[in-house]
Scaffold this active site. Sequence first.
Site, PDB file in Angstrom:
ATOM      1  N   GLY A  61       0.830  -1.221   0.000  1.00 47.02           N
ATOM      2  CA  GLY A  61       0.000   0.000   0.000  1.00 47.02           C
ATOM      3  C   GLY A  61       0.853   1.256   0.000  1.00 47.02           C
ATOM      4  N   ALA A  62       1.809   1.314  -0.957  1.00 46.50           N
ATOM      5  CA  ALA A  62       2.753   2.442  -0.973  1.00 46.50           C
ATOM      6  C   ALA A  62       2.397   3.480  -2.028  1.00 46.50           C
ATOM      7  CB  ALA A  62       4.170   1.924  -1.182  1.00 46.50           C
ATOM      8  N   SER A  63       1.191   3.385  -2.590  1.00 45.26           N
ATOM      9  CA  SER A  63       0.808   4.356  -3.631  1.00 45.26           C
ATOM     10  C   SER A  63       0.369   5.692  -3.042  1.00 45.26           C
ATOM     11  CB  SER A  63      -0.332   3.774  -4.474  1.00 45.26           C
ATOM     12  OG  SER A  63      -1.379   3.302  -3.646  1.00 45.26           O
TER      13      SER A  63
ATOM     14  N   VAL B 168      -3.013  -7.685  -1.536  1.00 48.70           N
ATOM     15  CA  VAL B 168      -2.342  -8.491  -0.506  1.00 48.70           C
ATOM     16  C   VAL B 168      -3.311  -9.423   0.228  1.00 48.70           C
ATOM     17  CG1 VAL B 168      -0.434  -6.875  -0.147  1.00 48.70           C
ATOM     18  CG2 VAL B 168      -2.520  -6.641   1.241  1.00 48.70           C
TER      19      VAL B 168
ATOM     20  N   SER C 159      -2.967   0.614  14.671  1.00 49.22           N
ATOM     21  CA  SER C 159      -3.630   1.912  14.865  1.00 49.22           C
ATOM     22  C   SER C 159      -3.881   2.098  16.362  1.00 49.22           C
ATOM     23  CB  SER C 159      -4.980   1.908  14.134  1.00 49.22           C
ATOM     24  OG  SER C 159      -5.836   2.911  14.639  1.00 49.22           O
TER      25      SER C 159
ATOM     26  N   TYR D 201     -12.622  -2.491  12.129  1.00 49.38           N
ATOM     27  CA  TYR D 201     -11.277  -1.922  11.938  1.00 49.38           C
ATOM     28  C   TYR D 201     -10.444  -2.088  13.206  1.00 49.38           C
ATOM     29  CZ  TYR D 201      -7.682   1.601  10.910  1.00 49.38           C
ATOM     30  OH  TYR D 201      -6.478   2.253  10.705  1.00 49.38           O
TER      31      TYR D 201
HETATM   32  P1  NAP Z   1      -4.683   5.462   2.572  1.00 50.68           P
HETATM   33  O1  NAP Z   1      -4.164   6.810   2.279  1.00 50.68           O
HETATM   34  O2  NAP Z   1      -6.126   5.153   2.393  1.00 50.68           O
HETATM   35  O3  NAP Z   1      -3.806   4.400   1.730  1.00 50.68           O
HETATM   36  C1  NAP Z   1      -4.105   3.042   1.832  1.00 50.68           C
HETATM   37  C2  NAP Z   1      -3.100   2.271   1.005  1.00 50.68           C
HETATM   38  O4  NAP Z   1      -3.402   0.867   1.139  1.00 50.68           O
HETATM   39  C3  NAP Z   1      -3.182   2.617  -0.479  1.00 50.68           C
HETATM   40  O5  NAP Z   1      -1.880   2.651  -1.002  1.00 50.68           O
HETATM   41  C4  NAP Z   1      -3.958   1.437  -1.057  1.00 50.68           C
HETATM   42  O6  NAP Z   1      -3.583   1.130  -2.379  1.00 50.68           O
HETATM   43  C5  NAP Z   1      -3.476   0.322  -0.172  1.00 50.68           C
HETATM   44  N1  NAP Z   1      -4.362  -0.848  -0.181  1.00 50.68           N
HETATM   45  C6  NAP Z   1      -5.655  -0.933   0.255  1.00 50.68           C
HETATM   46  N2  NAP Z   1      -6.115  -2.186   0.085  1.00 50.68           N
HETATM   47  C7  NAP Z   1      -5.094  -2.898  -0.475  1.00 50.68           C
HETATM   48  C8  NAP Z   1      -4.952  -4.251  -0.874  1.00 50.68           C
HETATM   49  N3  NAP Z   1      -5.964  -5.145  -0.743  1.00 50.68           N
HETATM   50  N4  NAP Z   1      -3.763  -4.653  -1.398  1.00 50.68           N
HETATM   51  C9  NAP Z   1      -2.742  -3.775  -1.538  1.00 50.68           C
HETATM   52  N5  NAP Z   1      -2.822  -2.483  -1.173  1.00 50.68           N
HETATM   53  C10 NAP Z   1      -3.987  -2.052  -0.649  1.00 50.68           C
HETATM   54  O7  NAP Z   1      -4.372   5.043   4.075  1.00 50.68           O
HETATM   55  P2  NAP Z   1      -3.256   5.529   5.114  1.00 50.68           P
HETATM   56  O8  NAP Z   1      -3.894   6.489   6.024  1.00 50.68           O
HETATM   57  O9  NAP Z   1      -1.994   5.851   4.420  1.00 50.68           O
HETATM   58  O10 NAP Z   1      -3.113   4.169   5.937  1.00 50.68           O
HETATM   59  C11 NAP Z   1      -1.998   3.301   5.808  1.00 50.68           C
HETATM   60  C12 NAP Z   1      -2.033   2.344   6.977  1.00 50.68           C
HETATM   61  O11 NAP Z   1      -1.972   3.081   8.193  1.00 50.68           O
HETATM   62  C13 NAP Z   1      -3.323   1.521   7.054  1.00 50.68           C
HETATM   63  O12 NAP Z   1      -3.025   0.219   7.484  1.00 50.68           O
HETATM   64  C14 NAP Z   1      -4.138   2.257   8.103  1.00 50.68           C
HETATM   65  O13 NAP Z   1      -5.061   1.417   8.734  1.00 50.68           O
HETATM   66  C15 NAP Z   1      -3.042   2.716   9.039  1.00 50.68           C
HETATM   67  N6  NAP Z   1      -3.410   3.845   9.886  1.00 50.68           N
HETATM   68  C16 NAP Z   1      -3.788   5.042   9.362  1.00 50.68           C
HETATM   69  C17 NAP Z   1      -4.108   6.094  10.199  1.00 50.68           C
HETATM   70  C18 NAP Z   1      -4.546   7.434   9.692  1.00 50.68           C
HETATM   71  O14 NAP Z   1      -5.018   8.244  10.510  1.00 50.68           O
HETATM   72  N7  NAP Z   1      -4.402   7.728   8.411  1.00 50.68           N
HETATM   73  C19 NAP Z   1      -4.037   5.920  11.588  1.00 50.68           C
HETATM   74  C20 NAP Z   1      -3.655   4.685  12.097  1.00 50.68           C
HETATM   75  C21 NAP Z   1      -3.325   3.661  11.229  1.00 50.68           C
HETATM   76  P3  NAP Z   1      -4.380   1.652  -3.718  1.00 50.68           P
HETATM   77  O15 NAP Z   1      -4.749   3.082  -3.477  1.00 50.68           O
HETATM   78  O16 NAP Z   1      -3.349   1.477  -4.792  1.00 50.68           O
HETATM   79  O17 NAP Z   1      -5.561   0.753  -3.896  1.00 50.68           O
END
Ligand code: NAP
Length: 244
Positions: free
Chosen positions: A9-11, A61, A139, A152
């Site tokens: 999920g590095a996009s 994944v 999280s 979640y």
């Molecule tokens: P985000 O901006 O929504 O990005 C999510 C990433 O996960 C995207 O690159 C997406 O890829 C990828 N993804 C989703 N489903 C996938 C799959 N089945 N296979 C491969 N890639 C997948 O989210 P983020 O906020 O950066 O979150 C990243 C991580 O941090 C997550 O695990 C989230 O639960 C955790 N987190 C976030 C926060 C927050 O406040 N943002 C807080 C605590 C934890 P595509 O776009 O290419 O589909």
Amino acid sequence: MQKAVLITGASRGIGKSAALAFADAGYAVCVNYLRSEKEAFAVAEEIVRRGGNAFPFRADVSEENEARALVRAAQARFSRIDALVNNAGIALDKLLTDTDAEEWTHVFAVNVNGAFHCSKFVLPHMISQKKGKILNISSVWGMVGGSCEVAYSASKAALIGFTKALAKELGPSNIQVNCVAPGVIDTDMNGALSEADLCALCGQTPLGKIGKPEDVASLLVYLASDSADFLTGQVISPNGGFVI
Ligand code: NAP
């Protein structure tokens, strides 16, 4: 030989920021994505533009075969994987009573099974080199539970248990497994929050602000480094004091 990292999920968001931070720290980077192809290619191109080594790879994944292909591609390209960041994740904002079984299963398939698949496929390589780091992104809601986010929160709590058990299993192989449990970070995942919601969250945070993806990325680079070799099985929470 250049170190290599595979980031799921590095996009976008935290994963993107981690990809750039690892590249700046000298790692070759496998940029996994699912739907955001243009964004993932842009991340890899940006790394190459900075003089680094990266390639994008599409894989869901949650699907065992796609995760296997992802790990194989990274190994084939870099001949090694020093660190795996299990970052890919999805949220679900719903009352438990409104959550159907399919939604529940999908959240676990991505957030938990994704980490299981990628860890499982990367481990034979790390075990044979008797060195490696696995970093799981949980999280704060996995630590303390979030109302209207039961699926979640439960999936993120599962990653904490996964981290602790795997750290014990892999300690003798000199592989460190840690969990990073961010607080509220400014990414698309929180795009639905209103200004008022964000203000309220800042008000509940001793540092008075929400986090940036870079706040998580720099911690991940540290945890993957040799400086963190005595750290395993831990949950580290960059959250501005939101949960203490
Ligand atoms: P985000 O901006 O929504 O990005 C999510 C990433 O996960 C995207 O690159 C997406 O890829 C990828 N993804 C989703 N489903 C996938 C799959 N089945 N296979 C491969 N890639 C997948 O989210 P983020 O906020 O950066 O979150 C990243 C991580 O941090 C997550 O695990 C989230 O639960 C955790 N987190 C976030 C926060 C927050 O406040 N943002 C807080 C605590 C934890 P595509 O776009 O290419 O589909």
